[in-house]
Write an enzyme that holds these catalytic residues in place. Structure first.
Site, PDB file in Angstrom:
ATOM      1  N   ASP A  64      -7.165  -2.592   7.688  1.00 19.84           N
ATOM      2  CA  ASP A  64      -6.778  -4.344   7.518  1.00 19.84           C
ATOM      3  C   ASP A  64      -7.810  -4.546   6.319  1.00 19.84           C
ATOM      4  O   ASP A  64      -8.567  -5.146   6.272  1.00 19.84           O
ATOM      5  CB  ASP A  64      -6.819  -5.089   8.292  1.00 19.84           C
ATOM      6  CG  ASP A  64      -6.872  -6.803   7.735  1.00 19.84           C
ATOM      7  OD1 ASP A  64      -6.697  -6.941   6.668  1.00 19.84           O
ATOM      8  OD2 ASP A  64      -6.638  -7.739   8.548  1.00 19.84           O
ATOM      9  N   SER A 150       0.869  -7.114 -11.123  1.00 17.63           N
ATOM     10  CA  SER A 150       1.950  -7.414 -11.246  1.00 17.63           C
ATOM     11  C   SER A 150       2.613  -7.640 -12.428  1.00 17.63           C
ATOM     12  O   SER A 150       1.671  -7.916 -13.078  1.00 17.63           O
ATOM     13  CB  SER A 150       2.662  -8.126 -10.439  1.00 17.63           C
ATOM     14  OG  SER A 150       3.664  -8.538 -10.851  1.00 17.63           O
ATOM     15  N   TYR A 163       1.581 -15.755  -5.718  1.00 16.50           N
ATOM     16  CA  TYR A 163       1.440 -14.740  -5.842  1.00 16.50           C
ATOM     17  C   TYR A 163       0.979 -14.391  -6.914  1.00 16.50           C
ATOM     18  O   TYR A 163       0.519 -13.213  -7.425  1.00 16.50           O
ATOM     19  CB  TYR A 163       3.185 -13.796  -5.207  1.00 16.50           C
ATOM     20  CG  TYR A 163       3.266 -12.487  -5.445  1.00 16.50           C
ATOM     21  CD1 TYR A 163       2.479 -11.333  -4.977  1.00 16.50           C
ATOM     22  CD2 TYR A 163       3.517 -11.826  -6.791  1.00 16.50           C
ATOM     23  CE1 TYR A 163       2.556 -10.510  -5.223  1.00 16.50           C
ATOM     24  CE2 TYR A 163       3.737 -10.874  -7.141  1.00 16.50           C
ATOM     25  CZ  TYR A 163       3.060  -9.548  -6.545  1.00 16.50           C
ATOM     26  OH  TYR A 163       3.036  -8.220  -6.174  1.00 16.50           O
ATOM     27  N   LYS A 167      -2.553 -12.435  -9.075  1.00 14.62           N
ATOM     28  CA  LYS A 167      -2.528 -10.890  -9.248  1.00 14.62           C
ATOM     29  C   LYS A 167      -3.221 -11.587 -10.903  1.00 14.62           C
ATOM     30  O   LYS A 167      -3.911 -11.083 -11.557  1.00 14.62           O
ATOM     31  CB  LYS A 167      -1.158 -10.671  -9.789  1.00 14.62           C
ATOM     32  CG  LYS A 167      -0.254 -10.695  -8.400  1.00 14.62           C
ATOM     33  CD  LYS A 167      -0.949  -9.075  -7.739  1.00 14.62           C
ATOM     34  CE  LYS A 167      -0.140  -8.852  -6.952  1.00 14.62           C
ATOM     35  NZ  LYS A 167      -1.149  -7.206  -5.698  1.00 14.62           N
TER      36      LYS A 167
END
Length: 267
Positions: A64, A150, A163, A167
């Site tokens: 994890d 990304s 998200y 990023k």
């Protein structure tokens, strides 16, 4: 295929499937020993078996990345088993497909826990080990840290706000850490995938559809129109670039976050 990573030891997080799996297999094909790390125990075992079938050394570790103790164990076990750590690929990441005004703070925090905290922990634990190992005086000889960003790290996407923000944070951290680790001859770079045919993009297609009034498959089809190359990417295409970053060919490259997206976002 050349064995340009012969005698190198790499960790790839989130490598139980998708892009991470593609990276793990490519580095193994390049001659590296690859430690497969993922939160899913079944997936890490399957990918490790694929790597063994290639004739490469490997280890499967359930990890994890949001837990520092897990990542420390990952690195310590890698070094105990294989003697060193040369390459850390901090690939693990998740997405949440919601409008910002519908998202809870806890949902926001979960995205950042994996995508940012996880990258921070993996990078810093790996860096301390690499610094301990020393370097040969040339850039890159101290180790390679490679982060998953990304295209959303260069241009924010609606319904993917958390998200995108996470990023962007990875991209900024990559730049700052590259400057900090430069004196130790450790390079730090990031790869920025676009639309890749993985489970994550299947989820985006499914969850984003209702917001856009589209059915299953239609979101992906619509987004594909943005790709200059005309086709959705595959994990192997991203893995090719990570292979480059992991090799001596990229000695003079650090602090960069490069898009592999078929020409969606161009800077």
């Amino acid at each position: 295929m050349s064995k340009k990573l012969q005698d190198k030891v790499a960790i790839v997080t989130g490598s139980g499937r998708g892009i991470g799996r593609g990276i793990a297999l490519r580095l193994a094909q390049d001659g590296a020993t690859v430690v497969v790390a993922d939160i899913n125990a079944d997936n890490v075992k399957k990918v490790a078996e694929e790597i063994k079938a290639l004739g490469a050394r490997t280890l499967a570790m359930v990890t994890d990345v949001t837990k520092e103790a897990d990542v420390q164990k990952l690195v310590d076990t890698t070094v105990a088993e294989f003697g060193k750590l040369d390459i850390m690929v901090a690939n693990a990441g998740i997405a949440n497909i919601k409008m910002s005004i519908e998202m809870t703070a806890d949902e926001w925090d979960k995205i950042f826990a994996v995508n940012c905290r996880g990258v921070f922990i993996c990078d810093t634990v790996a860096a301390r080990q690499m610094i301990k190992q020393g370097h040969k005086g040339t850039m890159g000889s101290g180790g390679r840290i490679i982060n998953c960003a990304s295209i959303a790290a260069h241009s924010g996407f609606s319904i993917l706000a958390a998200y995108s923000a996470s990023k962007f944070a990875v991209r900024g951290f990559t730049q700052a850490l590259a400057k900090e680790l430069g004196p130790h001859k450790i390079t730090v770079n990031a790869y920025c995938p676009g639309i890749v045919g993985t489970d994550m993009w299947g989820l985006i297609d499914e969850k984003m559809g209702p917001y856009l009034g589209m059915g299953k498959g239609e979101v992906l089809k619509e987004y594909t129109k943005l790709i200059t190359a005309g086709t959705v990417g595959v994990p192997e295409e991203v893995a090719c670039f990570v292979s480059y970053l992991a090799s001596s060919d990229a000695d003079y490259m650090t602090g960069q976050s490069v898009m592999i997206d078929g020409g969606i976002v161009m800077n």
